[in-house]
Design a protein around this motif. Structure first.
Motif, PDB file in Angstrom:
ATOM      1  N   SER A  22      64.616 -33.368  13.204  1.00 57.86           N
ATOM      2  CA  SER A  22      64.116 -32.749  11.977  1.00 57.86           C
ATOM      3  C   SER A  22      63.561 -31.361  12.262  1.00 57.86           C
ATOM      4  CB  SER A  22      63.057 -33.636  11.329  1.00 57.86           C
ATOM      5  OG  SER A  22      61.949 -33.790  12.181  1.00 57.86           O
ATOM      6  N   ASN A  23      63.061 -31.123  13.489  1.00 50.96           N
ATOM      7  CA  ASN A  23      62.564 -29.797  13.847  1.00 50.96           C
ATOM      8  C   ASN A  23      63.697 -28.772  13.822  1.00 50.96           C
ATOM      9  OD1 ASN A  23      60.591 -27.920  14.631  1.00 50.96           O
ATOM     10  ND2 ASN A  23      61.217 -28.111  16.768  1.00 50.96           N
ATOM     11  N   GLU A  24      64.857 -29.127  14.356  1.00 52.91           N
ATOM     12  CA  GLU A  24      66.006 -28.226  14.319  1.00 52.91           C
ATOM     13  C   GLU A  24      66.459 -27.992  12.885  1.00 52.91           C
ATOM     14  OE1 GLU A  24      68.774 -30.118  16.917  1.00 52.91           O
ATOM     15  OE2 GLU A  24      67.912 -29.185  18.696  1.00 52.91           O
ATOM     16  N   TYR A  25      66.442 -29.048  12.075  1.00 51.40           N
ATOM     17  CA  TYR A  25      66.804 -28.908  10.661  1.00 51.40           C
ATOM     18  C   TYR A  25      65.863 -27.924   9.976  1.00 51.40           C
ATOM     19  CZ  TYR A  25      67.522 -30.048   5.772  1.00 51.40           C
ATOM     20  OH  TYR A  25      67.768 -29.954   4.426  1.00 51.40           O
ATOM     21  N   ASN A  26      64.558 -28.048  10.222  1.00 50.17           N
ATOM     22  CA  ASN A  26      63.582 -27.144   9.617  1.00 50.17           C
ATOM     23  C   ASN A  26      63.793 -25.710  10.082  1.00 50.17           C
ATOM     24  OD1 ASN A  26      62.401 -29.242   8.215  1.00 50.17           O
ATOM     25  ND2 ASN A  26      60.844 -29.609   9.774  1.00 50.17           N
ATOM     26  N   ASN A  27      64.113 -25.523  11.353  1.00 52.34           N
ATOM     27  CA  ASN A  27      64.383 -24.177  11.871  1.00 52.34           C
ATOM     28  C   ASN A  27      65.569 -23.546  11.167  1.00 52.34           C
ATOM     29  OD1 ASN A  27      62.289 -24.367  13.700  1.00 52.34           O
ATOM     30  ND2 ASN A  27      63.591 -24.866  15.422  1.00 52.34           N
ATOM     31  N   ILE A  28      66.641 -24.323  10.994  1.00 54.17           N
ATOM     32  CA  ILE A  28      67.832 -23.814  10.314  1.00 54.17           C
ATOM     33  C   ILE A  28      67.517 -23.514   8.859  1.00 54.17           C
ATOM     34  CG2 ILE A  28      70.196 -24.385   9.592  1.00 54.17           C
ATOM     35  CD1 ILE A  28      69.877 -23.757  12.591  1.00 54.17           C
ATOM     36  N   HIS A  29      66.765 -24.381   8.233  1.00 57.04           N
ATOM     37  CA  HIS A  29      66.369 -24.173   6.832  1.00 57.04           C
ATOM     38  C   HIS A  29      65.624 -22.841   6.688  1.00 57.04           C
ATOM     39  CE1 HIS A  29      65.070 -25.299   2.778  1.00 57.04           C
ATOM     40  NE2 HIS A  29      63.891 -24.857   3.133  1.00 57.04           N
ATOM     41  N   LEU A  30      64.678 -22.586   7.572  1.00 57.10           N
ATOM     42  CA  LEU A  30      63.926 -21.331   7.525  1.00 57.10           C
ATOM     43  C   LEU A  30      64.850 -20.133   7.713  1.00 57.10           C
ATOM     44  CD1 LEU A  30      60.926 -20.025   7.644  1.00 57.10           C
ATOM     45  CD2 LEU A  30      61.553 -19.711  10.034  1.00 57.10           C
ATOM     46  N   ALA A  31      65.764 -20.211   8.677  1.00 54.48           N
ATOM     47  CA  ALA A  31      66.674 -19.094   8.934  1.00 54.48           C
ATOM     48  C   ALA A  31      67.553 -18.819   7.722  1.00 54.48           C
ATOM     49  CB  ALA A  31      67.533 -19.382  10.162  1.00 54.48           C
ATOM     50  N   VAL A  32      68.054 -19.864   7.094  1.00 52.46           N
ATOM     51  CA  VAL A  32      68.896 -19.687   5.903  1.00 52.46           C
ATOM     52  C   VAL A  32      68.091 -19.050   4.781  1.00 52.46           C
ATOM     53  CG1 VAL A  32      70.161 -20.924   4.093  1.00 52.46           C
ATOM     54  CG2 VAL A  32      70.513 -21.522   6.484  1.00 52.46           C
ATOM     55  N   MET A  33      66.870 -19.525   4.557  1.00 49.44           N
ATOM     56  CA  MET A  33      66.023 -18.932   3.517  1.00 49.44           C
ATOM     57  C   MET A  33      65.745 -17.458   3.812  1.00 49.44           C
ATOM     58  SD  MET A  33      63.200 -21.710   2.220  1.00 49.44           S
ATOM     59  CE  MET A  33      62.042 -21.074   3.378  1.00 49.44           C
ATOM     60  N   ALA A  34      65.445 -17.148   5.062  1.00 48.62           N
ATOM     61  CA  ALA A  34      65.147 -15.765   5.430  1.00 48.62           C
ATOM     62  C   ALA A  34      66.361 -14.864   5.222  1.00 48.62           C
ATOM     63  CB  ALA A  34      64.688 -15.699   6.883  1.00 48.62           C
TER      64      ALA A  34
END
Length: 93
Positions: A22-34
């Motif tokens: 889930s940590n990797e998922y959250n990292n990807i989510h943040l990058a996509v939002m940014a």
């Protein structure tokens, strides 16, 4: 197997083995939002912002590396900081 990820009506795909926690998922989510939020601020496509960030190594060396600090901020702040960082790194290159 791929995982489909949707942000603001755009579809992204990630390989299942990359999204192992889930940590990797959250990292990807943040990058996509940014990326998408910065693209909106700059009036360019998300693909262009992605390519520019990737060329400078900012996806891994800024967005993913500083997830803990960045994820606590608003989307607008994240967009502004991403645009500013991108422009500063491009000017220094």
């Amino acid at each position: 197997m791929k995982i489909t990820y949707v942000f603001e009506n755009k579809v992204y795909f990630c390989k299942k083995n990359y999204m192992s926690s889930s940590n990797e998922y959250n990292n990807i989510h943040l990058a996509v939002m940014a990326i998408e939020s910065a693209a909106r601020e700059m009036n360019v496509s998300g693909q262009e912002v992605y390519a520019r960030l990737k060329a400078l190594g900012l996806i891994h060396n800024y967005l993913l590396k500083y997830y803990e600090e960045l994820h606590t901020q608003s989307v607008q702040w994240l967009a502004d900081a991403t645009v500013e960082t991108l422009r500063n790194w491009e000017a220094a290159k």
